[in-house]
Design an enzyme around this catalytic site. Structure first.
Site, short mmCIF file in Angstrom:
data_model
loop_
_atom_site.label_atom_id
_atom_site.label_comp_id
_atom_site.label_asym_id
_atom_site.label_seq_id
_atom_site.Cartn_x
_atom_site.Cartn_y
_atom_site.Cartn_z
N LYS A 53 0.84 -1.20 0.00
CA LYS A 53 0.00 0.00 0.00
C LYS A 53 0.87 1.25 0.00
CE LYS A 53 -1.86 2.69 3.18
NZ LYS A 53 -1.90 4.02 2.51
N CYS A 93 13.37 10.64 6.58
CA CYS A 93 13.35 10.07 7.94
C CYS A 93 14.69 10.26 8.63
CB CYS A 93 13.01 8.60 7.85
SG CYS A 93 14.05 7.73 6.68
N GLU A 107 10.45 0.62 9.98
CA GLU A 107 11.40 1.72 9.69
C GLU A 107 10.66 2.99 10.04
OE1 GLU A 107 14.45 1.38 8.61
OE2 GLU A 107 14.55 -0.58 7.63
N GLU A 150 10.30 15.07 15.78
CA GLU A 150 10.51 15.07 14.34
C GLU A 150 9.58 16.10 13.69
OE1 GLU A 150 9.17 11.59 12.11
OE2 GLU A 150 11.10 11.62 11.07
P1 NAP Z 1 2.45 7.51 8.59
O1 NAP Z 1 1.33 8.42 8.86
O2 NAP Z 1 2.88 6.60 9.66
O3 NAP Z 1 2.05 6.71 7.28
C1 NAP Z 1 2.87 5.71 6.71
C2 NAP Z 1 1.99 4.74 5.96
O4 NAP Z 1 1.14 4.04 6.87
C3 NAP Z 1 1.06 5.40 4.97
O5 NAP Z 1 0.90 4.55 3.85
C4 NAP Z 1 -0.21 5.51 5.76
O6 NAP Z 1 -1.35 5.65 4.97
C5 NAP Z 1 -0.21 4.20 6.52
N1 NAP Z 1 -1.03 4.17 7.72
C6 NAP Z 1 -1.57 5.21 8.42
N2 NAP Z 1 -2.24 4.74 9.50
C7 NAP Z 1 -2.13 3.40 9.48
C8 NAP Z 1 -2.59 2.36 10.33
N3 NAP Z 1 -3.31 2.60 11.43
N4 NAP Z 1 -2.29 1.08 10.01
C9 NAP Z 1 -1.55 0.81 8.92
N5 NAP Z 1 -1.09 1.74 8.08
C10 NAP Z 1 -1.36 3.03 8.35
O7 NAP Z 1 3.74 8.29 8.16
P2 NAP Z 1 3.84 9.45 7.12
O8 NAP Z 1 3.47 10.70 7.81
O9 NAP Z 1 3.15 9.09 5.88
O10 NAP Z 1 5.40 9.42 6.81
C11 NAP Z 1 6.32 10.15 7.51
C12 NAP Z 1 6.98 9.29 8.57
O11 NAP Z 1 7.64 8.18 7.99
C13 NAP Z 1 8.05 10.05 9.30
O12 NAP Z 1 7.92 9.83 10.67
C14 NAP Z 1 9.34 9.44 8.77
O13 NAP Z 1 10.42 9.53 9.64
C15 NAP Z 1 8.94 8.04 8.51
N6 NAP Z 1 9.82 7.43 7.53
C16 NAP Z 1 10.75 6.51 7.96
C17 NAP Z 1 11.62 5.92 7.07
C18 NAP Z 1 12.63 4.93 7.53
O14 NAP Z 1 13.19 4.23 6.70
N7 NAP Z 1 12.89 4.79 8.81
C19 NAP Z 1 11.54 6.23 5.72
C20 NAP Z 1 10.59 7.18 5.30
C21 NAP Z 1 9.74 7.75 6.23
P3 NAP Z 1 -1.82 7.10 4.49
O15 NAP Z 1 -0.63 7.92 4.14
O16 NAP Z 1 -2.58 6.81 3.28
O17 NAP Z 1 -2.59 7.69 5.60
#
Ligand code: NAP
Ligand code: MG
Length: 514
Positions: free
Chosen positions: A219, A327, A293, A425
């Site tokens: 997804k 990230c 991650e 963050e």
């Molecule tokens: P997020 O809100 O956690 O979303 C990540 C993914 O999870 C999206 O596809 C999101 O869908 C989905 N999601 C949301 N709620 C969920 C749930 N309850 N169950 C399962 N999936 C769910 O994060 P984001 O704001 O999109 O991304 C930014 C974050 O990602 C930052 O904290 C960043 O540090 C982290 N990140 C980490 C890495 C790494 O390798 N460590 C790499 C990139 C990013 P929707 O977007 O469609 O809501």
């Protein structure tokens, strides 16, 4: 003098014809001008000329074909640089996820029984097709997500192809990756990715899973679904057996349906620590395996003996690259006290020259913030930082487009370790600058965070590099550089930045049973 004529560019899947190699494109009356305030010449606009074909709507990619969501639910994906709707995408319900998992389950026996060398051939084909369609996909990535074209063109898409090439090579060598064992696939993998590197994160997830003989339900994030759907097209083009890769678009509820599905054997999640913790709870006590991650608040440490100009470029690369939507962004800068004034002065000068604006312009350094919600978060932290007493330096004067989500790169000084901007963050182009006196203090302060994804160390002294790097609690430590990625190198976090590694031999481990 001999004139080099560029080769005809490949135009796979692109509607508008590229300029013929002999055409010279002139941007009309020269808009180049001298900006007396900053003393630099501005560049003439250099817009990307290719426009990818974008359908009015996209279905889910399940069992090798595009299907509508049950009940026909859809959502719009927008261009964050203009606010315009680009396309509509199917919103997968739990029933759709169930269909995708069934397709992945049905494809698993034949795919996992295929000799590794045959699986590798499919991965090589995907990698080559990504290269062939690179320009079109780079533009699409920029339109859907807001990142500058020079990054999607030079970083995201080439690295995504590199991940497929690299894992293609492992597909028939798994017994060498894990000597003395007989590696078997884990099964059906549910993979959930964020919006900051949409295609690259899909490649990080799908390539190792397929190399190890697993099948996938992936997804993409709600705001950036289009390049994952291009990847689905490519899977189809290269004849990947139906059901090996399934792409379900949707929001958080679709992700939760994947996590909760009993037919999924492994969950791989990249995203926020908050959602990661929720997923860890949901998976606890089940047979599913999990890799996470998550977020970061990475430290970039600059010692007085460092090459300062080089370090300033590293700071810029570390936090302003991809609007700080990284990230492992070097969002906390620790500068040795004796050089703090010099570094901040150079940082101000450099920041003033960054070009913020149209992500499709090849000269743009900082593009659009991915969503209105993320811009609100960043602006909230700018207010909090000021309220906490830190000094905000807004030195970039780029003229911003009227529509879209924009944040000029900036930094804070006078930051205390207790400030929210030093602990949480922000995920935007906002840097917190702090100082230190001794290496021991730098290490202690850098490690004083619940996260542990990455760090950077800048010094001329080899012994100091190894001393400091070995004491930092971070999954990746860059030395005299920052934000460099390679598929052969494992990436992942310590502490609340998650567990499991992606890339390298370590990245294969979560996708095999030994
Ligand atoms: P997020 O809100 O956690 O979303 C990540 C993914 O999870 C999206 O596809 C999101 O869908 C989905 N999601 C949301 N709620 C969920 C749930 N309850 N169950 C399962 N999936 C769910 O994060 P984001 O704001 O999109 O991304 C930014 C974050 O990602 C930052 O904290 C960043 O540090 C982290 N990140 C980490 C890495 C790494 O390798 N460590 C790499 C990139 C990013 P929707 O977007 O469609 O809501
Ligand atoms: Mg979008």
């Amino acid at each position: 003098m001999k004139r080099l004529v560029p080769a005809e560019p490949y135009n796979g899947g692109v509607t508008s014809a590229p300029p013929s190699p002999t055409t010279v494109i002139r941007p009309g009356p020269s808009p180049a001008r001298l900006d007396f305030a900053s003393g630099i010449f501005d560049y003439a606009p250099a817009p990307e000329s290719v426009r990818p074909e974008i359908a009015g709507s996209y279905g889910l990619f399940i069992g090798g074909t595009s299907v509508d969501a049950q009940g026909g639910k859809r959502f719009a994906t927008t261009n964050p640089a203009t606010g315009e709707t680009i396309s509509e995408v199917a919103e997968a319900s739990a029933a759709d996820v169930d269909r995708a998992v069934a397709a992945a389950r049905a494809a698993l026996p034949a795919w996992s029984a295929l000799p590794g060398i045959e699986r590798g051939k499919y991965l090589y084909r995907i990698a080559r097709r990504l290269q062939e369609r690179a320009r079109e996909i780079a533009v699409l990535e920029t339109i859907d997500g807001g990142k500058p074209i020079k990054e999607s063109r030079d970083v995201d898409i080439p690295l995504a192809a590199a991940h497929f090439f690299y894992h293609a090579g492992w597909a028939d060598k798994l017994a060498y990756a894990f000597p003395g064992t007989d590696p078997k696939p884990v099964g059906v993998c549910g993979q959930i990715i964020p919006w900051n590197f949409p295609l690259l994160m899909a490649a990080w997830k799908i390539a190792p899973a397929l190399a190890c003989g697993n099948t996938v339900v992936l997804k993409p994030a709600e705001t950036t679904p289009l390049t994952a759907l291009r990847l689905a097209e490519i899977c189809d083009e290269v004849g990947l057996p139906a059901g090996v890769v399934n792409i379900v678009t949707g929001a958080g509820a679709t992700g939760a349906a994947i996590v909760e599905h009993p037919g999924v054997d492994k969950i791989a999640f990249t995203g926020s620590t908050e959602v990661g913790k929720r997923i860890a709870k949901a998976v606890a006590g089940t047979d599913k395996t999990l890799t996470l991650e998550l977020g970061g608040k990475s430290a970039n440490i600059i010692f007085e003996d460092a090459s300062i100009d080089q370090a300033v470029e590293g700071i810029i690369e570390g936090i302003y690259f991809n609007q700080g939507h990284v990230c492992c962004a070097g969002s906390r800068l620790f500068v040795q006290e004796s050089i703090a004034d010099r570094v901040t002065a150079k940082l101000r000068d450099r920041l003033a020259t960054l070009r913020v604006g149209d992500p499709l312009d090849k000269n743009t350094d900082v593009g659009a913030i991915n969503s209105r919600a993320q811009l609100d978060t960043i602006e909230r932290y700018l207010r909090i930082g000021r309220d906490e007493g830190a000094t905000l330096h807004e030195v970039n004067g780029s003229a911003l487009p009227d529509a879209g989500n924009w944040c000029r790169p900036c930094f804070f000084t006078g930051v205390q370790p207790s400030h929210a901007i030093a602990r949480e963050e922000i995920f935007g182009p906002v840097l917190a600058v702090m100082t230190f006196r001794t290496p021991a203090e730098a290490i202690e302060r850098a490690n004083n965070t619940p996260y542990g994804l990455a760090a950077g160390v800048w010094t001329d002294k080899g012994s100091k590099i190894f001393e400091v790097a070995s004491k930092l609690d971070a999954g990746v430590v860059w030395l005299n550089t920052y934000n460099k990625f390679d598929p052969t190198s494992p990436f992942g976090g310590f502490k609340e930045s998650g567990f499991g590694r992606e890339g390298g031999r370590h990245g294969l481990r979560p996708y095999v049973r030994l």
